[in-house]
Design a protein around this motif. Structure first.
Motif, PDB file in Angstrom:
ATOM      1  N   LEU A   1       0.928  -1.342  -0.129  1.00 34.04           N
ATOM      2  CA  LEU A   1       0.017   0.000   0.031  1.00 34.04           C
ATOM      3  C   LEU A   1       0.659   1.413   0.144  1.00 34.04           C
ATOM      4  N   VAL A   2       1.949   1.513   0.351  1.00 33.33           N
ATOM      5  CA  VAL A   2       2.985   2.405   0.859  1.00 33.33           C
ATOM      6  C   VAL A   2       4.026   2.573  -0.251  1.00 33.33           C
TER       7      VAL A   2
ATOM      8  N   GLY B   1       7.902   8.423  -0.350  1.00 31.22           N
ATOM      9  CA  GLY B   1       8.097   9.752  -1.003  1.00 31.22           C
ATOM     10  C   GLY B   1       6.571  10.232  -1.221  1.00 31.22           C
ATOM     11  N   LYS B   2       5.623   9.380  -0.996  1.00 27.18           N
ATOM     12  CA  LYS B   2       4.019   9.784  -1.548  1.00 27.18           C
ATOM     13  C   LYS B   2       3.718  10.140  -0.289  1.00 27.18           C
ATOM     14  N   VAL B   3       2.404  10.932  -0.386  1.00 28.51           N
ATOM     15  CA  VAL B   3       1.580  11.493   0.876  1.00 28.51           C
ATOM     16  C   VAL B   3       0.256  10.639   0.773  1.00 28.51           C
ATOM     17  N   TYR B   4      -0.144  10.130   2.157  1.00 28.70           N
ATOM     18  CA  TYR B   4      -1.365   9.362   2.307  1.00 28.70           C
ATOM     19  C   TYR B   4      -2.355   9.905   3.351  1.00 28.70           C
ATOM     20  N   SER B   5      -3.561   9.580   3.456  1.00 29.89           N
ATOM     21  CA  SER B   5      -4.278   9.941   4.371  1.00 29.89           C
ATOM     22  C   SER B   5      -4.657   8.685   4.803  1.00 29.89           C
ATOM     23  N   ILE B   6      -4.523   8.637   6.430  1.00 29.53           N
ATOM     24  CA  ILE B   6      -4.553   7.127   7.237  1.00 29.53           C
ATOM     25  C   ILE B   6      -5.573   7.346   8.206  1.00 29.53           C
ATOM     26  N   GLN B   7      -6.671   6.230   8.045  1.00 35.45           N
ATOM     27  CA  GLN B   7      -7.652   6.258   8.906  1.00 35.45           C
ATOM     28  C   GLN B   7      -7.521   5.095   9.856  1.00 35.45           C
ATOM     29  N   ASN B   8      -8.292   5.172  10.963  1.00 35.44           N
ATOM     30  CA  ASN B   8      -8.287   3.798  11.894  1.00 35.44           C
ATOM     31  C   ASN B   8      -6.935   3.444  12.238  1.00 35.44           C
TER      32      ASN B   8
ATOM     33  N   MET C   1      -5.272   3.261   3.895  1.00 37.23           N
ATOM     34  CA  MET C   1      -4.579   4.391   3.731  1.00 37.23           C
ATOM     35  C   MET C   1      -4.690   4.671   2.042  1.00 37.23           C
ATOM     36  N   ASN C   2      -5.155   6.045   1.980  1.00 34.28           N
ATOM     37  CA  ASN C   2      -5.071   6.481   0.495  1.00 34.28           C
ATOM     38  C   ASN C   2      -4.163   7.400   0.142  1.00 34.28           C
ATOM     39  N   GLU C   3      -3.766   7.356  -1.021  1.00 33.28           N
ATOM     40  CA  GLU C   3      -2.550   8.365  -1.583  1.00 33.28           C
ATOM     41  C   GLU C   3      -3.351   9.533  -1.961  1.00 33.28           C
ATOM     42  N   LEU C   4      -2.724  10.584  -1.335  1.00 33.16           N
ATOM     43  CA  LEU C   4      -2.975  12.253  -1.699  1.00 33.16           C
ATOM     44  C   LEU C   4      -2.524  12.514  -2.961  1.00 33.16           C
ATOM     45  N   ARG C   5      -3.028  13.008  -3.855  1.00 35.55           N
ATOM     46  CA  ARG C   5      -2.599  13.411  -5.035  1.00 35.55           C
ATOM     47  C   ARG C   5      -2.328  14.945  -4.898  1.00 35.55           C
TER      48      ARG C   5
END
Length: 100
Positions: free
Chosen positions: A28-29, A32-39, A66-70
């Motif tokens: 998932l990761v 160098g990328k930015v992610y929104s993390i929940q739970n 985790m979701n990548e933030l573009r």
């Protein structure tokens, strides 16, 4: 996990996972990328060889998503270091609390 280039010591936090979750999160990761993390769980940052001095640690769970933030995230440092005055290094000899 960090804030921005104007950070002050203690404003970035370390996240941990249990060994059995490594296969899930390694897919998932990307560095160098930015992610929104929940739970996730916020726990006290105790133990030895801590990578940062923040008082808390994020513990990622089997249900963490985790979701990548573009977009442009150039204001977020890819790496952060906690520099120490030379005088403080001698005080850390034999102290395994933080990585030095």
């Amino acid at each position: 996990i960090t804030s921005n280039k104007n950070h002050k010591q203690g404003d970035h936090v370390h996240a941990s996972i249990q060994k059995f979750l490594i296969p899930k999160f390694s897919k998932l990761v990307d560095a160098g990328k930015v992610y929104s993390i929940q739970n996730f769980k916020v726990v006290d940052n105790n133990g030895n060889y801590r990578p940062v001095s923040h008082q808390y640690n994020l513990l990622l769970l089997p249900t963490t998503t985790m979701n990548e933030l573009r977009g442009d995230h150039s204001s977020i440092d890819v790496h952060q270091l906690e520099f120490q005055d030379f005088e403080n290094l001698e005080k850390r000899v034999g102290d395994n609390t933080l990585l030095t």
